[in-house]
Design a protein around this motif. Sequence first.
Motif, PDB file in Angstrom:
ATOM      1  N   LEU A   1      20.058  24.411  45.901  1.00  0.00           N
ATOM      2  CA  LEU A   1      19.030  23.601  45.252  1.00  0.00           C
ATOM      3  C   LEU A   1      18.750  24.005  43.814  1.00  0.00           C
ATOM      4  CD1 LEU A   1      16.618  22.982  48.195  1.00  0.00           C
ATOM      5  CD2 LEU A   1      18.390  21.514  47.285  1.00  0.00           C
TER       6      LEU A   1
ATOM      7  N   GLY B   1      14.254  19.121  43.644  1.00  0.00           N
ATOM      8  CA  GLY B   1      14.043  20.111  42.601  1.00  0.00           C
ATOM      9  C   GLY B   1      12.963  21.118  42.896  1.00  0.00           C
TER      10      GLY B   1
ATOM     11  N   LEU C   1      30.788  18.994  35.850  1.00  0.00           N
ATOM     12  CA  LEU C   1      30.635  19.603  34.540  1.00  0.00           C
ATOM     13  C   LEU C   1      30.396  21.081  34.785  1.00  0.00           C
ATOM     14  CD1 LEU C   1      28.232  17.112  32.723  1.00  0.00           C
ATOM     15  CD2 LEU C   1      30.733  17.161  32.716  1.00  0.00           C
TER      16      LEU C   1
ATOM     17  N   GLU D   1      13.946  29.877  30.891  1.00  0.00           N
ATOM     18  CA  GLU D   1      14.604  28.592  30.688  1.00  0.00           C
ATOM     19  C   GLU D   1      14.922  28.476  29.212  1.00  0.00           C
ATOM     20  OE1 GLU D   1      12.535  25.122  31.972  1.00  0.00           O
ATOM     21  OE2 GLU D   1      12.473  25.747  34.066  1.00  0.00           O
ATOM     22  N   VAL D   2      16.179  28.231  28.884  1.00  0.00           N
ATOM     23  CA  VAL D   2      16.554  28.128  27.466  1.00  0.00           C
ATOM     24  C   VAL D   2      17.540  27.003  27.236  1.00  0.00           C
ATOM     25  CG1 VAL D   2      16.188  30.486  26.678  1.00  0.00           C
ATOM     26  CG2 VAL D   2      18.299  29.900  27.887  1.00  0.00           C
ATOM     27  N   GLN D   3      17.544  26.530  25.999  1.00  0.00           N
ATOM     28  CA  GLN D   3      18.532  25.537  25.576  1.00  0.00           C
ATOM     29  C   GLN D   3      19.495  26.257  24.645  1.00  0.00           C
ATOM     30  OE1 GLN D   3      17.874  22.047  26.560  1.00  0.00           O
ATOM     31  NE2 GLN D   3      20.062  21.901  26.094  1.00  0.00           N
TER      32      GLN D   3
ATOM     33  N   MET E   1      27.494  21.267  37.519  1.00  0.00           N
ATOM     34  CA  MET E   1      26.853  20.066  38.051  1.00  0.00           C
ATOM     35  C   MET E   1      27.942  19.219  38.676  1.00  0.00           C
ATOM     36  SD  MET E   1      23.921  18.805  35.609  1.00  0.00           S
ATOM     37  CE  MET E   1      22.370  19.512  36.046  1.00  0.00           C
TER      38      MET E   1
ATOM     39  N   GLN F   1      19.096  17.222  33.417  1.00  0.00           N
ATOM     40  CA  GLN F   1      20.264  16.485  32.940  1.00  0.00           C
ATOM     41  C   GLN F   1      20.018  14.993  32.746  1.00  0.00           C
ATOM     42  OE1 GLN F   1      23.046  17.700  31.972  1.00  0.00           O
ATOM     43  NE2 GLN F   1      24.767  16.364  32.440  1.00  0.00           N
TER      44      GLN F   1
ATOM     45  N   LEU G   1      20.341  23.232  33.906  1.00  0.00           N
ATOM     46  CA  LEU G   1      19.324  22.183  33.839  1.00  0.00           C
ATOM     47  C   LEU G   1      19.927  20.933  33.215  1.00  0.00           C
ATOM     48  CD1 LEU G   1      16.402  24.423  32.650  1.00  0.00           C
ATOM     49  CD2 LEU G   1      16.563  23.292  34.854  1.00  0.00           C
ATOM     50  N   ASN G   2      20.659  21.134  32.102  1.00  0.00           N
ATOM     51  CA  ASN G   2      21.407  20.019  31.528  1.00  0.00           C
ATOM     52  C   ASN G   2      22.619  20.566  30.812  1.00  0.00           C
ATOM     53  OD1 ASN G   2      20.715  20.587  28.685  1.00  0.00           O
ATOM     54  ND2 ASN G   2      18.650  20.049  29.361  1.00  0.00           N
ATOM     55  N   LEU G   3      23.645  19.732  30.714  1.00  0.00           N
ATOM     56  CA  LEU G   3      24.903  20.196  30.162  1.00  0.00           C
ATOM     57  C   LEU G   3      25.561  19.016  29.468  1.00  0.00           C
ATOM     58  CD1 LEU G   3      26.768  22.660  30.127  1.00  0.00           C
ATOM     59  CD2 LEU G   3      27.759  21.874  32.264  1.00  0.00           C
TER      60      LEU G   3
ATOM     61  N   TRP H   1      16.625  25.970  42.266  1.00  0.00           N
ATOM     62  CA  TRP H   1      15.344  26.319  41.646  1.00  0.00           C
ATOM     63  C   TRP H   1      15.091  27.819  41.729  1.00  0.00           C
ATOM     64  CZ3 TRP H   1      11.317  27.931  45.029  1.00  0.00           C
ATOM     65  CH2 TRP H   1      11.572  27.717  46.379  1.00  0.00           C
TER      66      TRP H   1
ATOM     67  N   VAL I   1      12.772  23.114  29.815  1.00  0.00           N
ATOM     68  CA  VAL I   1      14.010  22.441  29.432  1.00  0.00           C
ATOM     69  C   VAL I   1      14.172  21.211  30.313  1.00  0.00           C
ATOM     70  CG1 VAL I   1      16.514  22.663  29.388  1.00  0.00           C
ATOM     71  CG2 VAL I   1      15.089  24.599  28.724  1.00  0.00           C
ATOM     72  N   PRO I   2      14.367  20.038  29.715  1.00  0.00           N
ATOM     73  CA  PRO I   2      14.439  18.825  30.544  1.00  0.00           C
ATOM     74  C   PRO I   2      15.721  18.793  31.379  1.00  0.00           C
ATOM     75  CG  PRO I   2      14.911  18.320  28.256  1.00  0.00           C
ATOM     76  CD  PRO I   2      14.485  19.745  28.283  1.00  0.00           C
TER      77      PRO I   2
ATOM     78  N   GLY J   1      21.361  23.573  28.928  1.00  0.00           N
ATOM     79  CA  GLY J   1      20.002  23.949  29.306  1.00  0.00           C
ATOM     80  C   GLY J   1      20.126  24.852  30.516  1.00  0.00           C
TER      81      GLY J   1
END
Lengths: 146, 667
Positions: free
Chosen positions: B234, A137, B557, B525-527, B577, A84, B605-607, B236, A81-82, B615
Amino acid sequence: VGALAVAAVAFGILTVGGIGENLVYYWGPTELRASGAKAVGATIRLGGQVAPGSAVYRDGSELEFDVVDGNARVHVKSSGVPPQMFREGIGVVVEGTMTPAGHFQCHRLMVSHSNEYRAPGKGEKADARSLMRSTEGLGDEGARQP
Amino acid sequence: VTAALGRSLILLALFVSVAGAVVAFAVGRRPTRAGAGWAERFAYAFASVMAAANAVMVYALLAHDFSVGYVAQVGSRSLPTWVTVVSLWSSLEGSILFWGLVLGAYVAGATWATRERHPEYAPYAIGTWMACAAFFSFLLAGPAQPFRDVPQPPADGPGPNPLLQNHLLMAVHPPLLYLGYVGMTIPFGLASAALLASRLGPDFLRALRNWLLLPWTFLSVAVVLGGWWAYEVLGWGGYWAWDPVENASLLPWLTATAALHSALLMERKGILKGWTVTLVLATFLLTILGTFMTRSGVFNSVHSFTQSAIGPTILVFLAAALVWSVALLALRVDRLSSEGAIDDPKSREAMFVLNNLLFVLFTFTVLIGTVFPLVVEATRGVQMSVGRPYFDRMAVPIGLALLFLMGVGPALPWGRGTGAQVRRALIPPLAGAALSAAVGLVLGVHNGWTLATLALAGYTTQVTLRELWLPLRQRMRARGEGLAPALESQLRQGRRRFAGYVVHAAVVMIITAISVSSTLGTSREVQLRRGESVALGRYTLTFLGAEALTEPHRQALVARVAVEREGKSVGVLTPRMNYYPNQREPVGTPAVRSSVREDLYLSVLNLDVGRQTLGLHALVKPMVAWIWGATAVLGLAGLMALVPPSRRREEAARASRPAGQLVGTSR
């Protein structure tokens, strides 16, 4: 004393061998291309810019894009998953290896944290390491204080 | 004005420490009562001046006085007060100032403790400490200048590095690390002084061990807390990555641990004198090397470290300390010869020696892996690092061997044992090994290394518990006491020994938890879109939605994730985040749900608040909380060992003990 010397030599061989097998190369696309077949199977952190117009999202979280510096271009496939901030034109570090098929298989994708990062111009060499270090990361905490 | 006041205090500290070093060494050569008094006064003066300089800096930070260089660099009006105070050590210049404060406190305490008991070498020790103090004062006065004037003060500052203001642990981890790191100056000074004065007797040994144990305890806790910080911040999902910064904190810990053990052997048997002193000197050198590696920017690039004068200055100090250490050892090489010998390879002594060799091997392994990339880049211009597999492959077998020795050593008798004795000592703990490996197998451990760790941990635990229990049972039998009074008198009389075994038990627990948490567990890891779920082990995670928050010093966020375990709801986790004004990229903050059995670890991972997508990196890691819990036990036991026996008791013991029998009274 003799036994100690033998043990020391054995330790030395183990250490050197261990290091030699587990090197992680910090390369830009130019250096990666220059290394040729040596890059296949080696662990590499490839640093550079995500080429504008190159990112393609496939099913699930499959992602393909090109990493470029001033001179060379490497096609990268990523299955994670990429993060942000991932977008075209940004500085990234991808960890993985070159495949015999000619693309870079990435298993970790990180976005540079440095505000100053810019892609190197034509003929300039990417300072791969400073890019790596500005990238959080991997537990690779450049900013972390002792 | 504040900046000028700070600068004058630094200059005063430089003067006091240089004068103190000169006076103390002169007194060491030609002892006079008055001179010794002056050396002590200089030591206290240094501590006071450094405390004042730090107070001025904290005041400047709290007052947002941006005319002070360091405040302009790391201060910000929008920060919560705790972050403002903590920013004292959040950046390079301030952290060296804080180093000075800790060094001052240590030097004052050690001076006060050694002045009367050890008049023969105390001046040399004070001299060495003050020389180190002079170096750090010089660093603050010249290359690192926290009290630099800012001609046109800005209205507001950027605040410290976002990663460092993102978690409360930043208020705890660095001070503890400094208490460990800087504290190694004290045994270094004691060892130098003992070599200079040719006094390597039992008094010196007791002082050395105590002053080694104190920073060792802080360092042990600090190394683990550093891992905890990485885990909590961190994102990870791990706590140790063999990063140069982490290795820098581990290296002196390894040699200090070895020295603690060999000092015990030196105290008891009169052997390994030169070895122990070398380890103590090396520990200090490794703290300076670690400071160089983490403070000079050398890991950004070999060539970048010369951009500031701090790196080269530390390097010069490191070289000077190395020359000093080697010269002192060479000077006294005749005094360092052994008074005894190891009679039997099946003895506890022999296991101590083996333990020491393994610790030194461990040190070299980590040191080589850390420094190798620097050497390659400096000589060939190639940029690379040594990957984790190298460290794991070397550290795991060495660590397991040490774990085993923690069981074998205490089980074996001192001196010469008969074959039957050895068998009686070593065979019963195999039951513990079998039990613990069997439990592991039943619970689904298949990894060979993890099973081996469990077996060895079981072995060592049985020995350790036996060593803790036997003296208690003896007391209960001999005096007909109950458990509580027996424990109380044990804690009063055999405290150091008792605490030592508690530390062993804690270390076994830590190693076990590290092994289990890094080989078992799952991750994904999922979206996800809003309302979607994902299964992970026993858990089902549902993304409830995302929202944006504004806080005084940052924006965030936040993802809301409902957690069900085996179909039952156990709450909502909110990984997030954080966006700080001084950095474009967000700092992820994972959400961790800890339990005795396992941690559920969620990291964003992303939002996207607009599209309501997430993510997610989700991990289940067993036994992680055991690492932090066992470390707390280790820290408490270390401090317990340091509580001195009451004065009266000590004097009574001294009176009842014939002269010359001072060696080997620890048990």
